[in-house]
Design a protein around this motif. Structure first.
Motif, PDB file in Angstrom:
ATOM      1  N   LEU A  25       0.824  -1.212   0.000  1.00 56.34           N
ATOM      2  CA  LEU A  25       0.000   0.000   0.000  1.00 56.34           C
ATOM      3  C   LEU A  25       0.859   1.263   0.000  1.00 56.34           C
ATOM      4  O   LEU A  25       0.526   2.245  -0.658  1.00 56.34           O
ATOM      5  CB  LEU A  25      -0.948   0.007   1.196  1.00 56.34           C
ATOM      6  N   THR A  26       1.970   1.223   0.723  1.00 56.76           N
ATOM      7  CA  THR A  26       2.893   2.361   0.711  1.00 56.76           C
ATOM      8  C   THR A  26       3.426   2.586  -0.700  1.00 56.76           C
ATOM      9  O   THR A  26       3.466   3.723  -1.195  1.00 56.76           O
ATOM     10  CB  THR A  26       4.044   2.127   1.699  1.00 56.76           C
ATOM     11  N   ALA A  27       3.810   1.512  -1.370  1.00 55.11           N
ATOM     12  CA  ALA A  27       4.308   1.620  -2.753  1.00 55.11           C
ATOM     13  C   ALA A  27       3.219   2.147  -3.684  1.00 55.11           C
ATOM     14  O   ALA A  27       3.500   2.954  -4.591  1.00 55.11           O
ATOM     15  CB  ALA A  27       4.811   0.261  -3.229  1.00 55.11           C
ATOM     16  N   LEU A  28       1.985   1.718  -3.468  1.00 57.97           N
ATOM     17  CA  LEU A  28       0.881   2.191  -4.300  1.00 57.97           C
ATOM     18  C   LEU A  28       0.673   3.696  -4.136  1.00 57.97           C
ATOM     19  O   LEU A  28       0.549   4.431  -5.125  1.00 57.97           O
ATOM     20  CB  LEU A  28      -0.405   1.443  -3.933  1.00 57.97           C
ATOM     21  N   PHE A  29       0.656   4.160  -2.879  1.00 58.15           N
ATOM     22  CA  PHE A  29       0.509   5.596  -2.650  1.00 58.15           C
ATOM     23  C   PHE A  29       1.685   6.374  -3.237  1.00 58.15           C
ATOM     24  O   PHE A  29       1.502   7.449  -3.816  1.00 58.15           O
ATOM     25  CB  PHE A  29       0.373   5.899  -1.161  1.00 58.15           C
ATOM     26  N   ALA A  30       2.891   5.859  -3.105  1.00 51.03           N
ATOM     27  CA  ALA A  30       4.069   6.526  -3.672  1.00 51.03           C
ATOM     28  C   ALA A  30       3.959   6.603  -5.194  1.00 51.03           C
ATOM     29  O   ALA A  30       4.362   7.596  -5.802  1.00 51.03           O
ATOM     30  CB  ALA A  30       5.348   5.806  -3.257  1.00 51.03           C
ATOM     31  N   HIS A  31       3.399   5.575  -5.798  1.00 52.85           N
ATOM     32  CA  HIS A  31       3.206   5.571  -7.254  1.00 52.85           C
ATOM     33  C   HIS A  31       2.262   6.700  -7.676  1.00 52.85           C
ATOM     34  O   HIS A  31       2.519   7.405  -8.649  1.00 52.85           O
ATOM     35  CB  HIS A  31       2.650   4.215  -7.702  1.00 52.85           C
ATOM     36  N   TYR A  32       1.174   6.871  -6.939  1.00 52.11           N
ATOM     37  CA  TYR A  32       0.178   7.884  -7.316  1.00 52.11           C
ATOM     38  C   TYR A  32       0.526   9.295  -6.852  1.00 52.11           C
ATOM     39  O   TYR A  32       0.243  10.258  -7.557  1.00 52.11           O
ATOM     40  CB  TYR A  32      -1.207   7.502  -6.780  1.00 52.11           C
ATOM     41  N   PHE A  33       1.129   9.424  -5.671  1.00 56.02           N
ATOM     42  CA  PHE A  33       1.391  10.746  -5.115  1.00 56.02           C
ATOM     43  C   PHE A  33       2.840  11.180  -5.216  1.00 56.02           C
ATOM     44  O   PHE A  33       3.178  12.298  -4.843  1.00 56.02           O
ATOM     45  CB  PHE A  33       0.958  10.794  -3.636  1.00 56.02           C
ATOM     46  N   GLY A  34       3.711  10.298  -5.663  1.00 57.24           N
ATOM     47  CA  GLY A  34       5.138  10.612  -5.765  1.00 57.24           C
ATOM     48  C   GLY A  34       5.903  10.051  -4.578  1.00 57.24           C
ATOM     49  O   GLY A  34       5.334   9.774  -3.519  1.00 57.24           O
ATOM     50  N   GLU A  35       7.191   9.884  -4.758  1.00 57.41           N
ATOM     51  CA  GLU A  35       8.051   9.280  -3.736  1.00 57.41           C
ATOM     52  C   GLU A  35       8.037  10.043  -2.418  1.00 57.41           C
ATOM     53  O   GLU A  35       8.246   9.457  -1.365  1.00 57.41           O
ATOM     54  CB  GLU A  35       9.483   9.143  -4.243  1.00 57.41           C
ATOM     55  N   ALA A  36       7.776  11.338  -2.464  1.00 55.60           N
ATOM     56  CA  ALA A  36       7.755  12.127  -1.231  1.00 55.60           C
ATOM     57  C   ALA A  36       6.681  11.628  -0.270  1.00 55.60           C
ATOM     58  O   ALA A  36       6.803  11.782   0.948  1.00 55.60           O
ATOM     59  CB  ALA A  36       7.535  13.603  -1.552  1.00 55.60           C
ATOM     60  N   ALA A  37       5.633  10.990  -0.801  1.00 49.32           N
ATOM     61  CA  ALA A  37       4.550  10.492   0.044  1.00 49.32           C
ATOM     62  C   ALA A  37       4.953   9.241   0.828  1.00 49.32           C
ATOM     63  O   ALA A  37       4.340   8.935   1.848  1.00 49.32           O
ATOM     64  CB  ALA A  37       3.324  10.179  -0.807  1.00 49.32           C
ATOM     65  N   ARG A  38       5.984   8.536   0.367  1.00 49.69           N
ATOM     66  CA  ARG A  38       6.367   7.275   0.997  1.00 49.69           C
ATOM     67  C   ARG A  38       6.640   7.432   2.493  1.00 49.69           C
ATOM     68  O   ARG A  38       6.166   6.655   3.308  1.00 49.69           O
ATOM     69  CB  ARG A  38       7.586   6.670   0.292  1.00 49.69           C
ATOM     70  N   HIS A  40       5.547   9.555   4.507  1.00 48.61           N
ATOM     71  CA  HIS A  40       4.413  10.098   5.262  1.00 48.61           C
ATOM     72  C   HIS A  40       3.180   9.196   5.202  1.00 48.61           C
ATOM     73  O   HIS A  40       2.142   9.546   5.741  1.00 48.61           O
ATOM     74  CB  HIS A  40       4.053  11.487   4.730  1.00 48.61           C
ATOM     75  N   THR A  41       3.305   8.061   4.542  1.00 47.38           N
ATOM     76  CA  THR A  41       2.166   7.157   4.392  1.00 47.38           C
ATOM     77  C   THR A  41       1.920   6.395   5.687  1.00 47.38           C
ATOM     78  O   THR A  41       2.843   5.855   6.288  1.00 47.38           O
ATOM     79  CB  THR A  41       2.409   6.176   3.232  1.00 47.38           C
ATOM     80  N   MET A  42       0.662   6.329   6.100  1.00 51.66           N
ATOM     81  CA  MET A  42       0.256   5.583   7.293  1.00 51.66           C
ATOM     82  C   MET A  42      -0.691   4.481   6.857  1.00 51.66           C
ATOM     83  O   MET A  42      -1.658   4.738   6.137  1.00 51.66           O
ATOM     84  CB  MET A  42      -0.463   6.514   8.272  1.00 51.66           C
ATOM     85  N   VAL A  43      -0.394   3.261   7.265  1.00 53.69           N
ATOM     86  CA  VAL A  43      -1.272   2.120   7.015  1.00 53.69           C
ATOM     87  C   VAL A  43      -1.631   1.527   8.372  1.00 53.69           C
ATOM     88  O   VAL A  43      -0.754   1.121   9.125  1.00 53.69           O
ATOM     89  CB  VAL A  43      -0.588   1.062   6.123  1.00 53.69           C
TER      90      VAL A  43
END
Length: 75
Positions: A25-38, A40-43
């Protein structure tokens, strides 16, 4: 900050499976929002106790055969 809240039956997944979900899920969010989101992603994976969920008037209980083998040691 991207945030995912996953609810699963208690003891249905192993610690390794939960880690895989967090990673994917972290990789998915990074794909859509850019690596900077990695960073800051909370699962959040919430385990719902047996009998704490249901559908169409049926209360669910996870059969022992479907419980993760290391679920007893998972946080």
């Amino acid at each position: 900050m991207p945030f995912a809240n996953i609810k699963i039956p208690q003891a249905a997944l192993s610690r390794a499976q939960k880690a895989e979900i967090v990673h994917n899920l972290t990789a998915l969010f990074a794909h859509y929002f850019g690596e900077a989101a990695r960073t800051h992603t909370m699962v959040l994976i919430e385990e719902v106790p047996d009998g704490g969920y249901g559908r169409a008037d049926e209360v669910f209980v996870v059969p022992d055969a479907y419980r993760a083998s290391d679920a007893a040691t998972s946080p």
